[in-house]
Design an enzyme around this catalytic site. Structure first.
Site, PDB file in Angstrom:
ATOM      1  N   ASN A   9     -66.812   7.109 -22.949  1.00 58.49           N
ATOM      2  CA  ASN A   9     -67.955   6.350 -23.468  1.00 58.49           C
ATOM      3  C   ASN A   9     -67.522   5.685 -24.768  1.00 58.49           C
ATOM      4  OD1 ASN A   9     -70.382   5.457 -24.502  1.00 58.49           O
ATOM      5  ND2 ASN A   9     -71.269   7.499 -24.810  1.00 58.49           N
ATOM      6  N   LYS A  11     -69.059   3.573 -26.510  1.00 56.99           N
ATOM      7  CA  LYS A  11     -70.188   3.283 -27.410  1.00 56.99           C
ATOM      8  C   LYS A  11     -70.072   1.846 -27.944  1.00 56.99           C
ATOM      9  CE  LYS A  11     -70.624   8.166 -28.260  1.00 56.99           C
ATOM     10  NZ  LYS A  11     -71.060   9.251 -29.141  1.00 56.99           N
ATOM     11  N   HIS A  94     -78.533   8.941 -22.843  1.00 60.49           N
ATOM     12  CA  HIS A  94     -77.669   9.460 -23.911  1.00 60.49           C
ATOM     13  C   HIS A  94     -78.529   9.768 -25.139  1.00 60.49           C
ATOM     14  CE1 HIS A  94     -74.596   9.716 -26.983  1.00 60.49           C
ATOM     15  NE2 HIS A  94     -73.721   9.895 -26.020  1.00 60.49           N
ATOM     16  N   GLU A  96     -78.126   9.258 -28.145  1.00 60.78           N
ATOM     17  CA  GLU A  96     -78.242   8.154 -29.115  1.00 60.78           C
ATOM     18  C   GLU A  96     -79.315   7.169 -28.674  1.00 60.78           C
ATOM     19  OE1 GLU A  96     -74.074   7.164 -29.113  1.00 60.78           O
ATOM     20  OE2 GLU A  96     -73.659   9.068 -30.110  1.00 60.78           O
ATOM     21  N   GLU A 164     -74.648  17.318 -22.994  1.00 53.75           N
ATOM     22  CA  GLU A 164     -74.105  16.978 -24.308  1.00 53.75           C
ATOM     23  C   GLU A 164     -75.013  17.535 -25.397  1.00 53.75           C
ATOM     24  OE1 GLU A 164     -71.373  13.292 -23.993  1.00 53.75           O
ATOM     25  OE2 GLU A 164     -73.386  12.621 -24.419  1.00 53.75           O
ATOM     26  N   GLY A 170     -69.830  13.816 -31.765  1.00 54.53           N
ATOM     27  CA  GLY A 170     -69.248  13.111 -32.910  1.00 54.53           C
ATOM     28  C   GLY A 170     -69.123  13.973 -34.158  1.00 54.53           C
ATOM     29  N   SER A 210     -67.504  16.062 -28.740  1.00 54.87           N
ATOM     30  CA  SER A 210     -66.263  16.374 -29.456  1.00 54.87           C
ATOM     31  C   SER A 210     -65.143  16.890 -28.552  1.00 54.87           C
ATOM     32  CB  SER A 210     -66.532  17.359 -30.602  1.00 54.87           C
ATOM     33  OG  SER A 210     -67.399  16.776 -31.557  1.00 54.87           O
TER      34      SER A 210
HETATM   35  P1  PGA Z   1     -67.898  12.428 -28.860  1.00 56.71           P
HETATM   36  O1  PGA Z   1     -69.081  11.695 -28.059  1.00 56.71           O
HETATM   37  O2  PGA Z   1     -66.846  12.785 -27.847  1.00 56.71           O
HETATM   38  O3  PGA Z   1     -67.429  11.422 -29.850  1.00 56.71           O
HETATM   39  O4  PGA Z   1     -68.489  13.656 -29.494  1.00 56.71           O
HETATM   40  C1  PGA Z   1     -69.463  12.127 -26.785  1.00 56.71           C
HETATM   41  C2  PGA Z   1     -70.617  11.281 -26.283  1.00 56.71           C
HETATM   42  O5  PGA Z   1     -71.520  10.971 -27.064  1.00 56.71           O
HETATM   43  O6  PGA Z   1     -70.657  10.920 -25.096  1.00 56.71           O
END
Ligand code: PGA
Length: 254
Positions: A9, A11, A94, A96, A164, A170, A210
């Site tokens: 992803n 983003k 997601h 976000e 997640e 992140g 992460s």
């Molecule tokens: P990350 O993000 O691996 O940077 O923690 C995962 C995601 O949001 O899909």
């Protein structure tokens, strides 16, 4: 047997030139790891040129979002039919999107339906906040997100679920393999209640938050976990290839 699945992803990162360079840097290596289904999810505007680059390879593309209407006066939105020839998957729900764009479970459900109706497959993301986790509400939250996200949808084995935990995205603070494996077992149980145990056993469920080359083994070793949704580490060719390579290795051993 569930085919292992790794999705990157990206983003809101990479312009077209950067995206193309990233794919060129890893395509050859990813192509050798065919027992893993590998999916790249670049920004909308890069989907077409990246599709031109990966066409004919074993790599699939995914979008990071989509609107639930087919067409019309929805300034700025992208509909499933606009991306239908370009990708196989769409990341939906997601955290976000839920947090910054106020997407509710009802909106996520409408998007899941629209995506399936167009012949695409959703990667439905679910996850609890740190507060919910510490209050012992993880099970309750995830069960609701899965049930509401898949509401009024008959068995669809193309659906992929990504667990997640929001506190792990992140932050560099991943869940442990055992924690994630147990929670994903619970998600599979919820799907079994909806679609029956045999069908639930065929649904792929990923861990995300992460994930790096250094910790992916811990997750992939868990029989309940079929792969990963990778954010930050998917923007570095060597790291992403390493995650796919380790996934292939571990799943072939088990
Ligand atoms: P990350 O993000 O691996 O940077 O923690 C995962 C995601 O949001 O899909």
């Amino acid at each position: 047997m569930r085919k292992p699945f790794i999705a990157g992803n990206w983003k809101m990162n990479t312009n077209l030139a950067e995206g193309l360079a990233l794919v060129k840097a890893m395509l050859g290596d990813l192509e050798k790891l065919k027992s893993v289904e590998t999916v790249l999810c670049p920004p909308f505007v890069s989907l077409q040129p990246i599709m031109d680059l990966v066409r004919g390879s074993s790599i699939y593309l995914g979008a990071q979002n989509v609107y639930f209407k087919e067409s019309g006066a929805y300034t700025g939105e992208v509909s499933p039919r606009m991306i239908a020839g370009l990708c196989k998957y769409v990341i939906l729900g997601h955290s976000e999107r839920r947090q910054y764009f106020l997407e509710t479970d009802a909106v996520v459900n409408a998007k899941v339906k629209a995506v399936l109706a167009t012949g695409l497959a959703p990667i439905l993301c679910v996850g609890e906040t740190l507060e919910q986790n510490e209050a012992g509400k993880t099970g309750e939250v995830l069960t609701r997100q899965v049930r509401d996200g898949l509401k009024d949808i008959a068995v669809e084995k193309s659906v992929v679920i990504a667990y997640e935990p929001i506190w792990a995205i992140g932050t560099g603070r991943a869940a442990t393999g055992a924690q994630a494996g147990q929670t994903i077992g619970l998600i599979r149980h919820t799907i079994a209640e909806l679609w029956g145990g045999e069908n639930a056993d065929e649904i792929r469920i990923l861990y995300g938050g992460s994930v790096t080359g250094s910790n992916v083994t811990e997750f992939i070793k868990e029989t309940q976990i079929d792969g990963a949704l990778v954010g930050g580490a998917s923007l570095k060719a060597a790291d992403f290839v390493e995650i796919v390579r380790l996934t292939e290795k571990i799943k072939q051993q088990s």
